[in-house]
Design a protein around this motif. Structure first.
Motif, PDB file in Angstrom:
ATOM      1  N   TRP A 146       0.825  -1.205   0.000  1.00  0.00           N
ATOM      2  CA  TRP A 146       0.000   0.000   0.000  1.00  0.00           C
ATOM      3  C   TRP A 146       0.859   1.253   0.000  1.00  0.00           C
ATOM      4  CZ3 TRP A 146      -4.530  -0.774  -1.738  1.00  0.00           C
ATOM      5  CH2 TRP A 146      -5.167  -1.998  -1.528  1.00  0.00           C
ATOM      6  N   LEU A 147       1.988   1.219   0.691  1.00  0.00           N
ATOM      7  CA  LEU A 147       2.898   2.363   0.655  1.00  0.00           C
ATOM      8  C   LEU A 147       3.471   2.553  -0.746  1.00  0.00           C
ATOM      9  CD1 LEU A 147       4.797   1.907   4.043  1.00  0.00           C
ATOM     10  CD2 LEU A 147       3.073   3.636   3.468  1.00  0.00           C
ATOM     11  N   ARG A 148       3.833   1.462  -1.383  1.00  0.00           N
ATOM     12  CA  ARG A 148       4.355   1.545  -2.748  1.00  0.00           C
ATOM     13  C   ARG A 148       3.281   2.018  -3.714  1.00  0.00           C
ATOM     14  NH1 ARG A 148       8.248  -3.774  -3.243  1.00  0.00           N
ATOM     15  NH2 ARG A 148       9.670  -3.134  -1.583  1.00  0.00           N
ATOM     16  N   ARG A 149       2.045   1.568  -3.511  1.00  0.00           N
ATOM     17  CA  ARG A 149       0.955   2.031  -4.378  1.00  0.00           C
ATOM     18  C   ARG A 149       0.789   3.537  -4.270  1.00  0.00           C
ATOM     19  NH1 ARG A 149      -3.985  -1.033  -5.001  1.00  0.00           N
ATOM     20  NH2 ARG A 149      -4.952   0.947  -5.504  1.00  0.00           N
ATOM     21  N   ALA A 150       0.849   4.057  -3.052  1.00  0.00           N
ATOM     22  CA  ALA A 150       0.719   5.499  -2.856  1.00  0.00           C
ATOM     23  C   ALA A 150       1.890   6.235  -3.502  1.00  0.00           C
ATOM     24  CB  ALA A 150       0.646   5.817  -1.361  1.00  0.00           C
ATOM     25  N   ALA A 151       3.096   5.696  -3.342  1.00  0.00           N
ATOM     26  CA  ALA A 151       4.278   6.339  -3.925  1.00  0.00           C
ATOM     27  C   ALA A 151       4.228   6.305  -5.450  1.00  0.00           C
ATOM     28  CB  ALA A 151       5.548   5.654  -3.424  1.00  0.00           C
ATOM     29  N   VAL A 152       3.817   5.190  -6.021  1.00  0.00           N
ATOM     30  CA  VAL A 152       3.731   5.083  -7.486  1.00  0.00           C
ATOM     31  C   VAL A 152       2.661   6.018  -8.025  1.00  0.00           C
ATOM     32  CG1 VAL A 152       2.998   3.517  -9.343  1.00  0.00           C
ATOM     33  CG2 VAL A 152       4.729   2.787  -7.718  1.00  0.00           C
ATOM     34  N   SER A 153       1.531   6.105  -7.354  1.00  0.00           N
ATOM     35  CA  SER A 153       0.481   7.022  -7.796  1.00  0.00           C
ATOM     36  C   SER A 153       0.959   8.464  -7.747  1.00  0.00           C
ATOM     37  CB  SER A 153      -0.764   6.872  -6.918  1.00  0.00           C
ATOM     38  OG  SER A 153      -1.334   5.605  -7.085  1.00  0.00           O
ATOM     39  N   THR A 154       1.619   8.822  -6.672  1.00  0.00           N
ATOM     40  CA  THR A 154       2.142  10.182  -6.537  1.00  0.00           C
ATOM     41  C   THR A 154       3.199  10.468  -7.605  1.00  0.00           C
ATOM     42  OG1 THR A 154       1.732  10.086  -4.163  1.00  0.00           O
ATOM     43  CG2 THR A 154       3.222  11.811  -4.935  1.00  0.00           C
ATOM     44  N   GLY A 155       4.094   9.515  -7.818  1.00  0.00           N
ATOM     45  CA  GLY A 155       5.135   9.689  -8.835  1.00  0.00           C
ATOM     46  C   GLY A 155       4.561   9.799 -10.236  1.00  0.00           C
ATOM     47  N   ALA A 156       3.549   8.986 -10.534  1.00  0.00           N
ATOM     48  CA  ALA A 156       2.923   9.044 -11.862  1.00  0.00           C
ATOM     49  C   ALA A 156       2.196  10.372 -12.059  1.00  0.00           C
ATOM     50  CB  ALA A 156       1.954   7.879 -12.042  1.00  0.00           C
ATOM     51  N   LEU A 157       1.561  10.859 -11.011  1.00  0.00           N
ATOM     52  CA  LEU A 157       0.884  12.149 -11.115  1.00  0.00           C
ATOM     53  C   LEU A 157       1.896  13.286 -11.310  1.00  0.00           C
ATOM     54  CD1 LEU A 157      -1.803  13.639 -11.074  1.00  0.00           C
ATOM     55  CD2 LEU A 157      -1.565  13.832  -8.588  1.00  0.00           C
ATOM     56  N   ALA A 158       3.003  13.225 -10.583  1.00  0.00           N
ATOM     57  CA  ALA A 158       4.053  14.247 -10.738  1.00  0.00           C
ATOM     58  C   ALA A 158       4.665  14.193 -12.138  1.00  0.00           C
ATOM     59  CB  ALA A 158       5.134  14.063  -9.681  1.00  0.00           C
ATOM     60  N   ALA A 159       4.897  12.990 -12.649  1.00  0.00           N
ATOM     61  CA  ALA A 159       5.456  12.848 -14.002  1.00  0.00           C
ATOM     62  C   ALA A 159       4.460  13.349 -15.050  1.00  0.00           C
ATOM     63  CB  ALA A 159       5.830  11.391 -14.267  1.00  0.00           C
ATOM     64  N   THR A 160       3.170  13.092 -14.834  1.00  0.00           N
ATOM     65  CA  THR A 160       2.143  13.596 -15.749  1.00  0.00           C
ATOM     66  C   THR A 160       2.140  15.116 -15.760  1.00  0.00           C
ATOM     67  OG1 THR A 160       0.782  11.648 -15.331  1.00  0.00           O
ATOM     68  CG2 THR A 160      -0.324  13.547 -16.290  1.00  0.00           C
ATOM     69  N   ALA A 161       2.220  15.718 -14.579  1.00  0.00           N
ATOM     70  CA  ALA A 161       2.245  17.185 -14.490  1.00  0.00           C
ATOM     71  C   ALA A 161       3.493  17.751 -15.156  1.00  0.00           C
ATOM     72  CB  ALA A 161       2.173  17.621 -13.027  1.00  0.00           C
ATOM     73  N   ALA A 162       4.638  17.107 -14.961  1.00  0.00           N
ATOM     74  CA  ALA A 162       5.883  17.580 -15.586  1.00  0.00           C
ATOM     75  C   ALA A 162       5.799  17.459 -17.106  1.00  0.00           C
ATOM     76  CB  ALA A 162       7.077  16.788 -15.063  1.00  0.00           C
ATOM     77  N   GLY A 163       5.258  16.360 -17.608  1.00  0.00           N
ATOM     78  CA  GLY A 163       5.092  16.182 -19.053  1.00  0.00           C
ATOM     79  C   GLY A 163       4.137  17.215 -19.635  1.00  0.00           C
ATOM     80  N   ALA A 164       3.052  17.484 -18.916  1.00  0.00           N
ATOM     81  CA  ALA A 164       2.096  18.494 -19.391  1.00  0.00           C
ATOM     82  C   ALA A 164       2.739  19.876 -19.407  1.00  0.00           C
ATOM     83  CB  ALA A 164       0.857  18.491 -18.499  1.00  0.00           C
ATOM     84  N   LEU A 165       3.562  20.165 -18.408  1.00  0.00           N
ATOM     85  CA  LEU A 165       4.253  21.452 -18.364  1.00  0.00           C
ATOM     86  C   LEU A 165       5.215  21.597 -19.541  1.00  0.00           C
ATOM     87  CD1 LEU A 165       4.868  24.103 -16.880  1.00  0.00           C
ATOM     88  CD2 LEU A 165       6.664  22.857 -15.649  1.00  0.00           C
ATOM     89  N   LEU A 166       5.958  20.546 -19.834  1.00  0.00           N
ATOM     90  CA  LEU A 166       6.885  20.589 -20.976  1.00  0.00           C
ATOM     91  C   LEU A 166       6.142  20.797 -22.294  1.00  0.00           C
ATOM     92  CD1 LEU A 166       9.481  17.829 -20.080  1.00  0.00           C
ATOM     93  CD2 LEU A 166       9.851  20.296 -20.188  1.00  0.00           C
ATOM     94  N   LEU A 167       5.042  20.090 -22.474  1.00  0.00           N
ATOM     95  CA  LEU A 167       4.260  20.270 -23.696  1.00  0.00           C
ATOM     96  C   LEU A 167       3.650  21.667 -23.758  1.00  0.00           C
ATOM     97  CD1 LEU A 167       2.531  16.780 -23.958  1.00  0.00           C
ATOM     98  CD2 LEU A 167       4.322  17.700 -25.435  1.00  0.00           C
ATOM     99  N   ARG A 168       3.220  22.161 -22.614  1.00  0.00           N
ATOM    100  CA  ARG A 168       2.665  23.528 -22.573  1.00  0.00           C
ATOM    101  C   ARG A 168       3.727  24.555 -22.949  1.00  0.00           C
ATOM    102  NH1 ARG A 168      -0.834  27.424 -22.881  1.00  0.00           N
ATOM    103  NH2 ARG A 168      -0.917  28.852 -21.146  1.00  0.00           N
ATOM    104  N   LEU A 169       4.949  24.367 -22.448  1.00  0.00           N
ATOM    105  CA  LEU A 169       6.029  25.283 -22.798  1.00  0.00           C
ATOM    106  C   LEU A 169       6.348  25.223 -24.287  1.00  0.00           C
ATOM    107  CD1 LEU A 169       8.444  24.818 -19.759  1.00  0.00           C
ATOM    108  CD2 LEU A 169       7.013  26.800 -20.281  1.00  0.00           C
ATOM    109  N   GLY A 170       6.310  24.036 -24.849  1.00  0.00           N
ATOM    110  CA  GLY A 170       6.555  23.886 -26.286  1.00  0.00           C
ATOM    111  C   GLY A 170       5.511  24.585 -27.130  1.00  0.00           C
ATOM    112  N   VAL A 171       4.247  24.402 -26.764  1.00  0.00           N
ATOM    113  CA  VAL A 171       3.171  25.052 -27.503  1.00  0.00           C
ATOM    114  C   VAL A 171       3.240  26.568 -27.297  1.00  0.00           C
ATOM    115  CG1 VAL A 171       0.656  25.280 -27.670  1.00  0.00           C
ATOM    116  CG2 VAL A 171       1.684  23.020 -27.496  1.00  0.00           C
ATOM    117  N   SER A 172       3.585  27.011 -26.095  1.00  0.00           N
ATOM    118  CA  SER A 172       3.727  28.451 -25.828  1.00  0.00           C
ATOM    119  C   SER A 172       4.838  29.065 -26.677  1.00  0.00           C
ATOM    120  CB  SER A 172       4.024  28.703 -24.353  1.00  0.00           C
ATOM    121  OG  SER A 172       2.943  28.319 -23.567  1.00  0.00           O
ATOM    122  N   GLY A 173       5.913  28.317 -26.892  1.00  0.00           N
ATOM    123  CA  GLY A 173       6.996  28.802 -27.747  1.00  0.00           C
ATOM    124  C   GLY A 173       6.531  29.017 -29.173  1.00  0.00           C
TER     125      GLY A 173
END
Length: 173
Positions: A37-64
């Motif tokens: 359960w601890l690993r599930r929480a960590a993986v969910s948090t990590g996947a959400l953070a990676a999703t946010a980072a990927g969205a930010l990178l794509l947003r910066l690209g489109v903004s450029g």
């Protein structure tokens, strides 16, 4: 194209199947203890953070591109990123729920659509996050295969014990 097997190839000394490990979870998914359960929480948090980072990178690209004042190109690029994210998310969800062997048609294309999967990384990460809320990603497939192998092993063990009991009874006579 490499295929990954969902069945375990190893057994214990008495022939019982050993559960296959899942990335970041090992074999904790079998018993679902505290570590799981601890690993599930960590993986969910990590996947959400990676999703946010990927969205930010794509947003910066489109903004450029938007800053370059290429009006119609900005809209087209936004649509392409959205479509690629949706396709990659759908593909990743299917891999996590049904396995890579279940991919057919355009979803099975690895090299030809590599650009689509790369641009759609945000959708794939979002699907991974959503799946990690339900179970360890890939757990359902591995659990079904492991349960089937365990049931077969128990049936064989019971029939072997029954045969040995019958043979033992004949020898005593």
């Amino acid at each position: 194209m490499s295929t990954t097997s969902t069945t375990s190839a190893t057994t214990t000394a008495d022939g019982a199947p050993v559960p296959p490990p899942i990335r970041w979870f090992g074999t904790t998914w079998v018993q679902r203890g505290t570590g799981y359960w601890l690993r599930r929480a960590a993986v969910s948090t990590g996947a959400l953070a990676a999703t946010a980072a990927g969205a930010l990178l794509l947003r910066l690209g489109v903004s450029g591109v938007r800053m370059s004042e290429a009006g119609p190109l900005t809209m087209l690029l936004s649509l392409a990123v959205g479509l690629c994210s949706a396709l990659a998310g759908l593909r990743n969800w299917k891999i996590l729920t049904e396995g890579k062997d279940a991919l057919t048609g355009w979803m099975a294309e690895e090299k030809q659509l590599a650009g689509v999967w790369l641009v759609g990384c945000t959708g794939a990460l979002a699907a991974y996050f959503a799946r990690s809320l339900v179970e360890a990603p890939g757990e359902g497939l591995k659990r079904a295969a492991y349960d089937q192998e365990t049931a077969v092993w128990h049936r064989r063990r019971a029939s072997r014990a029954e045969r040995e009991a019958r043979r033992g009874g004949r020898r005593r006579s």
